[in-house]
Design an enzyme around this catalytic site. Structure first.
Site, PDB file in Angstrom:
ATOM      1  N   LYS A  12     -16.157  35.597 -23.269  1.00  0.00           N
ATOM      2  CA  LYS A  12     -15.656  34.222 -23.115  1.00  0.00           C
ATOM      3  C   LYS A  12     -14.132  34.248 -23.250  1.00  0.00           C
ATOM      4  O   LYS A  12     -13.618  34.812 -24.214  1.00  0.00           O
ATOM      5  CB  LYS A  12     -16.283  33.344 -24.191  1.00  0.00           C
ATOM      6  N   GLY A  40     -16.594  28.735 -16.322  1.00  0.00           N
ATOM      7  CA  GLY A  40     -15.246  28.739 -15.774  1.00  0.00           C
ATOM      8  C   GLY A  40     -14.333  29.720 -16.468  1.00  0.00           C
ATOM      9  O   GLY A  40     -13.207  29.941 -16.038  1.00  0.00           O
ATOM     10  N   ASP A  42     -24.676  20.315 -20.913  1.00  0.00           N
ATOM     11  CA  ASP A  42     -24.334  21.717 -20.636  1.00  0.00           C
ATOM     12  C   ASP A  42     -24.154  22.501 -21.932  1.00  0.00           C
ATOM     13  O   ASP A  42     -24.081  23.723 -21.901  1.00  0.00           O
ATOM     14  CB  ASP A  42     -23.065  21.808 -19.775  1.00  0.00           C
ATOM     15  N   ARG A  69     -29.092  26.412 -20.122  1.00  0.00           N
ATOM     16  CA  ARG A  69     -28.736  25.113 -20.696  1.00  0.00           C
ATOM     17  C   ARG A  69     -29.521  24.027 -19.974  1.00  0.00           C
ATOM     18  O   ARG A  69     -29.972  24.241 -18.833  1.00  0.00           O
ATOM     19  CB  ARG A  69     -27.243  24.860 -20.456  1.00  0.00           C
TER      20      ARG A  69
HETATM   21  P1  AMP Z   1     -16.780  23.968 -22.985  1.00  0.00           P
HETATM   22  O1  AMP Z   1     -15.888  22.898 -23.524  1.00  0.00           O
HETATM   23  O2  AMP Z   1     -16.431  25.331 -23.504  1.00  0.00           O
HETATM   24  O3  AMP Z   1     -18.224  23.665 -23.148  1.00  0.00           O
HETATM   25  O4  AMP Z   1     -16.449  24.019 -21.431  1.00  0.00           O
HETATM   26  C1  AMP Z   1     -16.765  23.001 -20.509  1.00  0.00           C
HETATM   27  C2  AMP Z   1     -16.548  23.508 -19.109  1.00  0.00           C
HETATM   28  O5  AMP Z   1     -15.157  23.741 -18.859  1.00  0.00           O
HETATM   29  C3  AMP Z   1     -17.238  24.831 -18.814  1.00  0.00           C
HETATM   30  O6  AMP Z   1     -17.671  24.805 -17.484  1.00  0.00           O
HETATM   31  C4  AMP Z   1     -16.130  25.836 -19.011  1.00  0.00           C
HETATM   32  O7  AMP Z   1     -16.372  27.023 -18.314  1.00  0.00           O
HETATM   33  C5  AMP Z   1     -14.934  25.088 -18.460  1.00  0.00           C
HETATM   34  N1  AMP Z   1     -13.658  25.579 -19.037  1.00  0.00           N
HETATM   35  C6  AMP Z   1     -13.226  25.428 -20.303  1.00  0.00           C
HETATM   36  N2  AMP Z   1     -12.021  26.013 -20.460  1.00  0.00           N
HETATM   37  C7  AMP Z   1     -11.672  26.561 -19.270  1.00  0.00           C
HETATM   38  C8  AMP Z   1     -10.547  27.315 -18.791  1.00  0.00           C
HETATM   39  N3  AMP Z   1      -9.528  27.633 -19.575  1.00  0.00           N
HETATM   40  N4  AMP Z   1     -10.554  27.697 -17.500  1.00  0.00           N
HETATM   41  C9  AMP Z   1     -11.570  27.393 -16.690  1.00  0.00           C
HETATM   42  N5  AMP Z   1     -12.655  26.697 -17.067  1.00  0.00           N
HETATM   43  C10 AMP Z   1     -12.718  26.283 -18.352  1.00  0.00           C
HETATM   44 MG    MG Z   2     -19.851  24.261 -22.658  1.00  0.00          MG
END
Ligand code: AMP
Ligand code: MG
Length: 509
Positions: free
Chosen positions: A136, A115, A275, A206
């Site tokens: 990222k 995302g 994930d 993943r």
């Molecule tokens: P993470 O906590 O980095 O493992 O992210 C969990 C999910 O939330 C993943 O699919 C990320 O891509 C999405 N995500 C985290 N932060 C954002 C953001 N600011 N905008 C869009 N998607 C996000």
């Molecule tokens: Mg993640």
């Protein structure tokens, strides 16, 4: 500064040449597009176009990992000339893409996907190692689910610190090549400086990628994904009678080694959702992670982990649970009769406990400098070594003793030990068949002198957000040689005072 025009032009030419140098041999493939379309979406990072059109913000390199660049065979680039490219405003070698995946988050299955990340393709090193290169914080994608796709500087620098510290501790992890400030603001509880991290990974596959595939109920897609994973991580399994069972077992073995390594150094990942569990066995997705100071089996730092699902010692149970989700996703590949497939999966997952215990006991023997298994070792935690290790950990927990410093200072003659523990340890140490020098060397490579302690990580991040990068660089230097005691870094070898202690960490997304 008073440059002549001609030297300005020369500088520009030199910059151009420098950035080409880093990019010669850089990202020579984008193999993910060989998978069925449903696994990814091509999309541009947020800054793309903004810069070239002249109206955008000016990205600025905050930190560039020269040592990593060297080890990847990238010739000394001029980091500043790469800022726009690594901020999401480059002319990329291949169309950037966001990967689709699902994941069990705190036990609940959700459809996810990158995302806020863009995969640029793969760098292949001179010795043929292949790394995904991913930005990222680079903007929204079709998988953003309403999020802005951006990231703030401090959480990305936190990932940089933690991933580089784990790498120096010889623990498998994704790596951080650079953090660039985009010049844009990111709106969270407050307005923060936006940034982009360049992450390198053996791959971004993943367990959640397989859960996504399974949810499509498209067996051909699942086969394609599993074959892609085998080609990337386990090419020797191709000729096995049951390659997908072997893949499950291989991922299980790598994840066991990873968790045991985390337990060795006191690392709490904090969000071990499926994930965030890789096929490669690398640590990934540094959010509210932290190293324990005083030993606490139940340590939780993540402010969102209210029930302690991902507490320090629970990481073993959780990875087993995640691997069971992986096995379920792969079921259709094991056997055409689902009951039989489930039986095959079950047999592999049942191997987990014995493998885990063996690796954990071997790891702990390293920490104690025990050069062989105990003469009466039956591979059972409730006998011999397992009992002694447990008694030591109970002692650490009861007396809130610093985990890192206790093991770094441990020797059989340690006068701080309670007499019963000391006698047990001395007796066991005397069974060593190898010399005390070898035992000590074992301990030096198992027990770090320094970890990135939470209070110093917080201090470095606070300074960095005020444009003072000196504490960050000092912390990174201290964590780059964790197994060598160094009086210059004595500050990093001390536990926090009571008032310095950090109790909670936030993922900052
Ligand atoms: P993470 O906590 O980095 O493992 O992210 C969990 C999910 O939330 C993943 O699919 C990320 O891509 C999405 N995500 C985290 N932060 C954002 C953001 N600011 N905008 C869009 N998607 C996000
Ligand atoms: Mg993640």
């Amino acid at each position: 500064m008073n440059h002549s025009n001609s030297s300005d032009t020369q500088n520009e030419v030199a910059h151009e040449a420098e950035s080409k140098k880093m990019r010669s041999g850089w990202i020579r493939q984008s193999s993910y597009v060989s998978l069925p379309d449903l696994f990814y979406r091509q999309c541009q990072p947020a800054l793309g176009g903004g810069i070239e059109s002249g109206g955008g913000n000016v990205p600025k390199m905050v930190i560039f990992n020269t040592a990593l660049a060297d080890s990847l065979g990238l010739e000394a680039p001029d980091p500043e000339s790469l800022a726009a490219y690594l901020a999401g405003a480059g002319a990329y070698e291949y169309p950037p893409l966001a990967m689709a995946y699902a994941g069990h988050q705190f036990g609940h299955l959700t459809m996810l996907g990158d995302g806020r990340a863009h995969l640029l393709g793969e760098h292949i090193t001179p010795d043929d190692a292949r790394f995904d290169v991913q930005l990222k914080g680079s903007g929204a994608t079709p998988y953003s689910r309403g999020g802005d796709g951006k990231a703030a500087l401090a959480p990305l620098l936190r990932e940089y610190i933690m991933s580089e510290a784990l790498a120096a501790l010889n623990i498998p992890t994704t790596r951080s090549l650079a953090v660039v400030a985009t010049g844009e603001n990111v709106i969270r509880e407050t307005i923060l400086a936006g940034a982009v991290l360049t992450r390198l990974a053996a791959s971004h596959l993943r367990i959640g990628t397989f859960e996504f595939a399974a949810a499509q109920q498209d067996k051909a897609a699942l086969v394609a994904l599993a074959d892609y994973a085998i080609a990337r991580h386990d090419p020797n399994l191709v000729d096995k009678r049951h390659p997908y069972i072997a893949l499950l077992r291989g991922v299980m073995r790598r994840q066991i080694s990873l968790i045991v390594a985390w337990l060795r150094v006191g690392f709490v990942h904090g969000v071990m959702n499926t994930d965030n569990t890789t096929l490669s066995g690398e640590t990934i997705d540094y959010g509210p992670c932290a190293f324990i100071d005083e030993y606490n089996a139940n340590a939780v730092f993540s402010a969102i982990d209210e029930k302690g699902r991902y507490a320090f010692v629970r990481q073993a149970d959780i990875i087993k649970w995640n691997l069971a989700r992986f096995a379920e996703a792969l079921l259709p590949l094991f056997h055409k009769h689902i009951e039989h497939a489930a039986q095959m999966a079950q047999e592999v997952i049942e191997e987990f406990d014995a493998y885990f215990l063996d690796e954990w006991l071997a790891m702990m023997r390293g920490k104690f400098g025990l050069t062989e298994t105990a003469s009466d070792d039956s591979g059972n935690a409730r006998t011999s070594d397992g009992v002694m290790f447990g008694a030591f950990l109970t002692h650490l927990q009861t007396h809130k003793i610093d985990y890192t410093n206790f093991f770094r200072g441990l020797n059989p003659d340690n006068s701080d030990l309670p007499s019963d523990l000391k006698e047990q340890y001395q007796a066991r140490f005397r069974q060593n068949k190898k010399s005390p020098a070898i035992a000590l060397e074992m301990m030096r490579t198992a027990n770090p002198a320094r970890i990135p302690r939470n209070h110093l990580v917080e201090a470095a991040l606070n300074a960095a957000t005020q444009d003072d990068l000196a504490p960050l660089h000092d912390l990174l230097a201290a964590c780059a040689t964790p197994y060598t005691s160094d009086p210059n870094f004595s500050k990093y070898e001390k536990p926090p005072n009571e008032d310095e202690r950090v109790r909670y960490t936030f993922c900052g997304t």
